[in-house]
Design an enzyme around this catalytic site. Structure first.
Site, PDB file in Angstrom:
ATOM      1  N   SER A 141      -0.629   8.478   1.638  1.00 30.19           N
ATOM      2  CA  SER A 141      -0.096   8.955   0.505  1.00 30.19           C
ATOM      3  C   SER A 141       0.620   7.826  -0.353  1.00 30.19           C
ATOM      4  CB  SER A 141       0.769  10.055   0.651  1.00 30.19           C
ATOM      5  OG  SER A 141       1.729  10.337  -0.267  1.00 30.19           O
ATOM      6  N   TYR A 154       7.996  14.148   6.001  1.00 32.52           N
ATOM      7  CA  TYR A 154       6.597  13.866   5.457  1.00 32.52           C
ATOM      8  C   TYR A 154       6.301  12.335   5.079  1.00 32.52           C
ATOM      9  CZ  TYR A 154       2.544  14.162   2.614  1.00 32.52           C
ATOM     10  OH  TYR A 154       1.216  13.841   1.964  1.00 32.52           O
TER      11      TYR A 154
HETATM   12  N1  LIG Z   1      -2.256  17.162  -2.215  1.00 33.05           N
HETATM   13  C1  LIG Z   1      -1.322  15.978  -2.485  1.00 33.05           C
HETATM   14  O1  LIG Z   1      -0.670  16.093  -3.364  1.00 33.05           O
HETATM   15  C2  LIG Z   1      -1.694  15.071  -1.514  1.00 33.05           C
HETATM   16  C3  LIG Z   1      -1.061  13.870  -1.878  1.00 33.05           C
HETATM   17  C4  LIG Z   1      -1.116  12.783  -1.051  1.00 33.05           C
HETATM   18  C5  LIG Z   1      -1.617  12.784   0.331  1.00 33.05           C
HETATM   19  N2  LIG Z   1      -2.133  14.059   0.491  1.00 33.05           N
HETATM   20  C6  LIG Z   1      -2.709  14.074   2.173  1.00 33.05           C
HETATM   21  O2  LIG Z   1      -4.008  14.595   1.924  1.00 33.05           O
HETATM   22  C7  LIG Z   1      -4.362  15.292   3.074  1.00 33.05           C
HETATM   23  C8  LIG Z   1      -5.226  16.301   2.614  1.00 33.05           C
HETATM   24  O3  LIG Z   1      -4.082  17.300   1.774  1.00 33.05           O
HETATM   25  P1  LIG Z   1      -4.723  18.255   0.927  1.00 33.05           P
HETATM   26  O4  LIG Z   1      -3.949  18.126  -0.440  1.00 33.05           O
HETATM   27  O5  LIG Z   1      -6.261  18.351   0.825  1.00 33.05           O
HETATM   28  O6  LIG Z   1      -4.195  19.616   1.623  1.00 33.05           O
HETATM   29  P2  LIG Z   1      -4.782  21.155   1.688  1.00 33.05           P
HETATM   30  O7  LIG Z   1      -5.900  21.369   0.762  1.00 33.05           O
HETATM   31  O8  LIG Z   1      -3.811  21.800   2.421  1.00 33.05           O
HETATM   32  O9  LIG Z   1      -5.824  20.830   3.050  1.00 33.05           O
HETATM   33  C9  LIG Z   1      -5.369  20.526   4.206  1.00 33.05           C
HETATM   34  C10 LIG Z   1      -6.399  20.458   5.382  1.00 33.05           C
HETATM   35  O10 LIG Z   1      -6.017  20.192   6.406  1.00 33.05           O
HETATM   36  C11 LIG Z   1      -6.169  21.219   7.415  1.00 33.05           C
HETATM   37  N3  LIG Z   1      -5.357  21.527   8.616  1.00 33.05           N
HETATM   38  C12 LIG Z   1      -4.065  21.807   8.411  1.00 33.05           C
HETATM   39  N4  LIG Z   1      -3.340  21.969   9.558  1.00 33.05           N
HETATM   40  C13 LIG Z   1      -4.600  21.950  10.357  1.00 33.05           C
HETATM   41  C14 LIG Z   1      -4.579  22.182  11.945  1.00 33.05           C
HETATM   42  N5  LIG Z   1      -3.459  22.299  12.772  1.00 33.05           N
HETATM   43  N6  LIG Z   1      -5.871  21.897  12.580  1.00 33.05           N
HETATM   44  C15 LIG Z   1      -6.710  21.468  11.686  1.00 33.05           C
HETATM   45  N7  LIG Z   1      -6.676  21.407  10.612  1.00 33.05           N
HETATM   46  C16 LIG Z   1      -5.467  21.689   9.722  1.00 33.05           C
HETATM   47  C17 LIG Z   1      -6.574  22.430   6.635  1.00 33.05           C
HETATM   48  O11 LIG Z   1      -7.356  23.467   7.112  1.00 33.05           O
HETATM   49  P3  LIG Z   1      -7.074  24.695   7.959  1.00 33.05           P
HETATM   50  O12 LIG Z   1      -5.923  25.367   7.244  1.00 33.05           O
HETATM   51  O13 LIG Z   1      -8.398  25.418   7.684  1.00 33.05           O
HETATM   52  O14 LIG Z   1      -6.824  24.343   9.232  1.00 33.05           O
HETATM   53  C18 LIG Z   1      -7.187  21.964   5.402  1.00 33.05           C
HETATM   54  O15 LIG Z   1      -8.595  21.989   5.582  1.00 33.05           O
HETATM   55  C19 LIG Z   1      -2.950  15.369   3.881  1.00 33.05           C
HETATM   56  O16 LIG Z   1      -3.024  14.493   4.891  1.00 33.05           O
HETATM   57  C20 LIG Z   1      -2.048  15.268   2.882  1.00 33.05           C
HETATM   58  O17 LIG Z   1      -0.712  14.915   3.356  1.00 33.05           O
HETATM   59  C21 LIG Z   1      -2.189  15.186  -0.237  1.00 33.05           C
END
Ligand SMILES: NC(=O)c1ccc[n+]([C@@H]2O[C@H](COP(=O)([O-])OP(=O)(O)OC[C@H]3O[C@@H](n4cnc5c(N)ncnc54)[C@H](OP(=O)(O)O)[C@@H]3O)[C@@H](O)[C@H]2O)c1
Length: 259
Positions: A141, A154
């Site tokens: 991130s 985080y």
């Molecule tokens: N969105 C942002 O602004 C942002 C910015 C920078 C970095 N990121 C990073 O990008 C990555 C993806 O985030 P996103 O924005 O796409 O979030 P998201 O839409 O909430 O997706 C998160 C994914 O992780 C899975 N997950 C969460 N807990 C889990 C567990 N215990 N076991 C297996 N799967 C799990 C969820 O699937 P299930 O709920 O089906 O398990 C979902 O597929 C993360 O590492 C986040 O820190 C996000």
């Protein structure tokens, strides 16, 4: 060893950036293994990928928070004749609020998912990635570049992801394995609500779609880049955070978060 089919293993593929990455990998001809907890969302994604004429992804419905989760993925790959060529460590979550007031158990679970699971999968699959001459895409991130009052744990987990990935890039690079840290700024996904981040908290000019982030991440990995920061404004923020004194960065982030 019998011929194993090379696959890209993508964690957190049921939503957001992970689902977008699954689409990009599939559209570039990779066979996929999709991992997350929610079976219906994974099935919809696998159906859509198959309908576009690609191989149907193998789905593993799994809570990565379970201590044996990484071993179970490895076992399932072996039993189904698959071998990881690419590993995408994308599953992760954040929590907003002062660390001392937020739920301690949830914050420790965040460290477990964002740090321990990512590390265990990277190390567990290192041998097969070398054999397959593949790569690792770790989703970090812009938060990786700065301590974050208001999201302290985080930011710390993502600093780890960046540091670990950059070092692995060097260690595994000589063995033909690409390792890239993907460092997005804000992306409108379920992440925001789950973290308790208010709507419109981040300025729109920093935001990028999950699809664009996924495309840039894939492209960076294939080009063997060490770090990918999607968007010039986010690149600027990361650059500033490295240049400014730490106390100034802390002051700025504290003002924004109010923590
Ligand atoms: N969105 C942002 O602004 C942002 C910015 C920078 C970095 N990121 C990073 O990008 C990555 C993806 O985030 P996103 O924005 O796409 O979030 P998201 O839409 O909430 O997706 C998160 C994914 O992780 C899975 N997950 C969460 N807990 C889990 C567990 N215990 N076991 C297996 N799967 C799990 C969820 O699937 P299930 O709920 O089906 O398990 C979902 O597929 C993360 O590492 C986040 O820190 C996000």
């Amino acid at each position: 060893m019998p011929d194993l089919k090379p696959v890209a293993v993508i964690t957190g593929a049921s939503a957001g950036i992970g689902a977008a990455l699954a689409n990009v990998f599939a559209d570039n001809g990779h066979a996929l293994v999709l991992v997350a907890r929610r079976a219906p969302q994974l099935k919809v994604l696998a159906d859509a990928i198959e309908e576009r004429g690609h191989a149907r992804p193998h789905v593993i419905v799994l809570d990565l928070g379970q201590p044996d989760a990484a071993a179970r993925i490895e076992d399932e790959l072996r039993e189904t004749g698959l071998e990881a060529k690419f590993l995408v460590n994308n599953a992760g979550f954040g929590l907003m609020g002062p660390a001392a007031s937020l739920d301690r158990g949830q914050q420790l679970a965040m460290i477990d998912l964002n740090v321990r699971v990512l590390t265990e999968l990277s190390l567990r699959f290192a041998e097969s990635l070398v054999r397959q001459q593949g790569g690792i895409l770790n989703v970090a991130s812009v938060a990786s570049f700065m301590p974050g009052p208001g999201m302290a744990v985080y930011h710390a987990t993502k600093a780890y992801v960046l540091s670990f990935s950059e070092a692995l890039h060097r260690e595994l690079g000589g063995q033909g394995v690409r390792v890239t840290a993907l460092c997005p700024g804000p992306v409108e996904t379920e992440f925001m609500a789950r973290a308790g981040i208010p709507e419109n908290y981040f300025p729109r000019f920093l935001s990028r779609s999950a699809e664009r982030v996924a495309l840039e991440g894939y492209d960076g990995l294939m080009r063997g880049r060490r770090v990918v920061i999607p968007g010039s404004k986010n690149k600027g923020a990361a650059w500033l955070a490295r240049l400014l004194p730490r106390r100034v960065v802390l002051w700025m982030l504290r003002r924004v978060s109010g923590a």
